[in-house]
Design a protein around this motif. Structure first.
Motif, PDB file in Angstrom:
ATOM      1  N   LYS A 193       0.831  -1.223   0.000  1.00  0.00           N
ATOM      2  CA  LYS A 193       0.000   0.000   0.000  1.00  0.00           C
ATOM      3  C   LYS A 193       0.858   1.263   0.000  1.00  0.00           C
ATOM      4  O   LYS A 193       0.586   2.246   0.698  1.00  0.00           O
ATOM      5  N   ILE A 194       1.900   1.243  -0.805  1.00  0.00           N
ATOM      6  CA  ILE A 194       2.849   2.358  -0.868  1.00  0.00           C
ATOM      7  C   ILE A 194       2.187   3.613  -1.412  1.00  0.00           C
ATOM      8  O   ILE A 194       2.491   4.735  -0.976  1.00  0.00           O
ATOM      9  N   HIS A 195       1.255   3.453  -2.359  1.00  0.00           N
ATOM     10  CA  HIS A 195       0.555   4.623  -2.906  1.00  0.00           C
ATOM     11  C   HIS A 195      -0.261   5.340  -1.832  1.00  0.00           C
ATOM     12  O   HIS A 195      -0.310   6.568  -1.789  1.00  0.00           O
ATOM     13  N   LEU A 230     -14.300  -6.897  -7.362  1.00  0.00           N
ATOM     14  CA  LEU A 230     -13.791  -5.976  -6.347  1.00  0.00           C
ATOM     15  C   LEU A 230     -14.860  -5.675  -5.302  1.00  0.00           C
ATOM     16  O   LEU A 230     -14.583  -5.614  -4.094  1.00  0.00           O
ATOM     17  N   ARG A 231     -16.078  -5.493  -5.754  1.00  0.00           N
ATOM     18  CA  ARG A 231     -17.172  -5.168  -4.834  1.00  0.00           C
ATOM     19  C   ARG A 231     -17.453  -6.300  -3.853  1.00  0.00           C
ATOM     20  O   ARG A 231     -17.710  -6.064  -2.673  1.00  0.00           O
ATOM     21  N   GLY A 267      -8.851  -8.988  -4.253  1.00  0.00           N
ATOM     22  CA  GLY A 267      -8.324  -8.219  -3.129  1.00  0.00           C
ATOM     23  C   GLY A 267      -7.544  -6.995  -3.554  1.00  0.00           C
ATOM     24  O   GLY A 267      -7.472  -6.005  -2.814  1.00  0.00           O
ATOM     25  N   ALA A 268      -6.945  -7.046  -4.740  1.00  0.00           N
ATOM     26  CA  ALA A 268      -6.186  -5.912  -5.261  1.00  0.00           C
ATOM     27  C   ALA A 268      -6.081  -6.059  -6.768  1.00  0.00           C
ATOM     28  O   ALA A 268      -5.964  -7.172  -7.293  1.00  0.00           O
ATOM     29  N   LEU A 269      -6.123  -4.935  -7.468  1.00  0.00           N
ATOM     30  CA  LEU A 269      -6.057  -4.931  -8.921  1.00  0.00           C
ATOM     31  C   LEU A 269      -5.061  -3.882  -9.382  1.00  0.00           C
ATOM     32  O   LEU A 269      -5.151  -2.715  -8.995  1.00  0.00           O
ATOM     33  N   PRO A 296      -9.853   1.869  -3.261  1.00  0.00           N
ATOM     34  CA  PRO A 296      -8.545   2.057  -2.613  1.00  0.00           C
ATOM     35  C   PRO A 296      -7.550   0.936  -2.897  1.00  0.00           C
ATOM     36  O   PRO A 296      -6.351   1.113  -2.706  1.00  0.00           O
ATOM     37  N   ASN A 297      -8.050  -0.198  -3.365  1.00  0.00           N
ATOM     38  CA  ASN A 297      -7.180  -1.346  -3.645  1.00  0.00           C
ATOM     39  C   ASN A 297      -6.952  -1.545  -5.137  1.00  0.00           C
ATOM     40  O   ASN A 297      -6.617  -2.644  -5.593  1.00  0.00           O
TER      41      ASN A 297
END
Length: 333
Positions: free
Chosen positions: A120-122, A249-250, A255-257, A290-291
């Motif tokens: 989650k660096i961004h 995603l919903r 979990g992350a894209l 956010p992911n």
């Protein structure tokens, strides 16, 4: 030889002008993309049109190019799904491409997206800029010992396979043409797609866009994946069904894209739209998660890659114009 470049950015002009010093071609640049409405920009003294990933070189455009006596269509990229090869063959127009400019560039960008999403660096970057030094919500996991599924083990995919193996992961791979060297040295284990989908913690796409791979990431295949899987696409946007990925995603199946390409990117990417309202509702929605990490088709964008793209594109045309043959760089039926 006169070459008309379409979808031109300032960096294209810089790198092609630099490499052209050793070839001496006449270069003409257009910022607009090539399509039926813009093909009229090609003058009668032009020999070649040079296009990029989002130019539309369909049968109608090729017929117009043939009327203008165009000899070659030069792709300054690896993929050629946007060119009607049947029409080009019919009109005796040769199509060349750059099959391997810098596989490391794309593989490194894929790795950067993976690490950014995982740690989650961004989000951390934006937090610290606002003097928020809390770690809550930034928890990641170890990549070490995770299972990584890689679809497509060509030039780029094979580099990424070795990167993932070096990180201590188990690498599963799928390709209709397995890389025997990767398999022999234990870098990957080739499996069927269903097994790759069900066992992978991280899935990365490195395959070309073909009728068989169109929407390879769809609702049915997403349901086979682990809950919370990370998915990264630095290949072609239409490998992913955007509607299906949003639903994934919903419901937290995805979990992350991370995407460097997008289904409808030709309407958005390579443009500065910062002063406008983004009309693409699906892309707007994706960027609100956010992911989700979106970059604008920049995985190839390194000094080394742009130098190689410019050189190989011009060298292709030199070889075709002098010998009518080049090895491994012509897009054939």
């Amino acid at each position: 030889m006169k070459i008309a470049f379409f979808s031109t950015q300032p960096y294209d002009v810089t790198f092609f002008n630099k490499e052209n010093k050793q070839f001496g071609f006449e270069l003409e640049y257009f910022e607009t993309g090539l399509e039926e409405q813009t093909v009229g920009l090609v003058t009668e003294d032009t020999d070649v049109v040079c296009v990029f990933v989002n130019d539309k070189v369909d049968a109608e455009v090729i017929e117009r190019l043939a009327e203008k006596k165009i000899k070659y269509i030069a792709l300054r990229c690896a993929g050629f799904n946007n060119v009607d090869l049947d029409a080009a063959h019919k009109h005796n127009i040769r199509v060349c491409r750059v099959p391997a400019y810098s596989p490391e560039a794309v593989a490194e960008h894929t790795l950067a997206m993976l690490f950014t999403l995982n740690r989650k660096i961004h989000k951390a970057y934006n937090r610290v800029r606002e003097q928020n030094f809390s770690l809550n919500g930034l928890l990641g996991t170890n990549i070490y010992k995770k299972t990584v599924g890689i679809i497509g083990t060509g030039n780029i995919g094979s580099v990424f396979c070795r990167m993932m193996k070096a990180l201590g992961t188990e690498v599963l791979a799928y390709d209709v043409y397995p890389n025997k060297a990767l398999e022999a040295d234990g870098t990957v284990r080739y499996v069927e797609l269903d097994e790759l989908f069900t066992k992978s913690d991280i899935i990365s796409l490195h395959c070309p866009l073909t009728p068989e791979t169109l929407h390879i990431i769809n609702e049915e295949n997403i349901q086979k994946m682990k809950d919370g899987v990370m998915l990264i696409n630095t290949s072609r946007g239409k490998l992913i069904d955007t509607h299906a990925i949003i639903q994934g995603l919903r419901n937290k199946k995805i979990g992350a894209l991370g995407i460097d390409v997008y289904e409808q990117e030709e309407k958005v990417f390579f443009r500065d739209l910062s002063g406008t309202i983004l009309e693409d509702e699906r892309l707007q929605l994706l960027t609100s998660f956010p992911n989700v990490l979106v970059t604008a088709h920049q995985a190839f964008f390194t000094d080394e890659a742009l130098t190689q793209i410019a050189f190989v594109t011009l060298d292709n045309l030199k070889q075709l114009s002098t010998t009518n043959e080049i090895v491994g760089r012509v897009a054939e039926l």
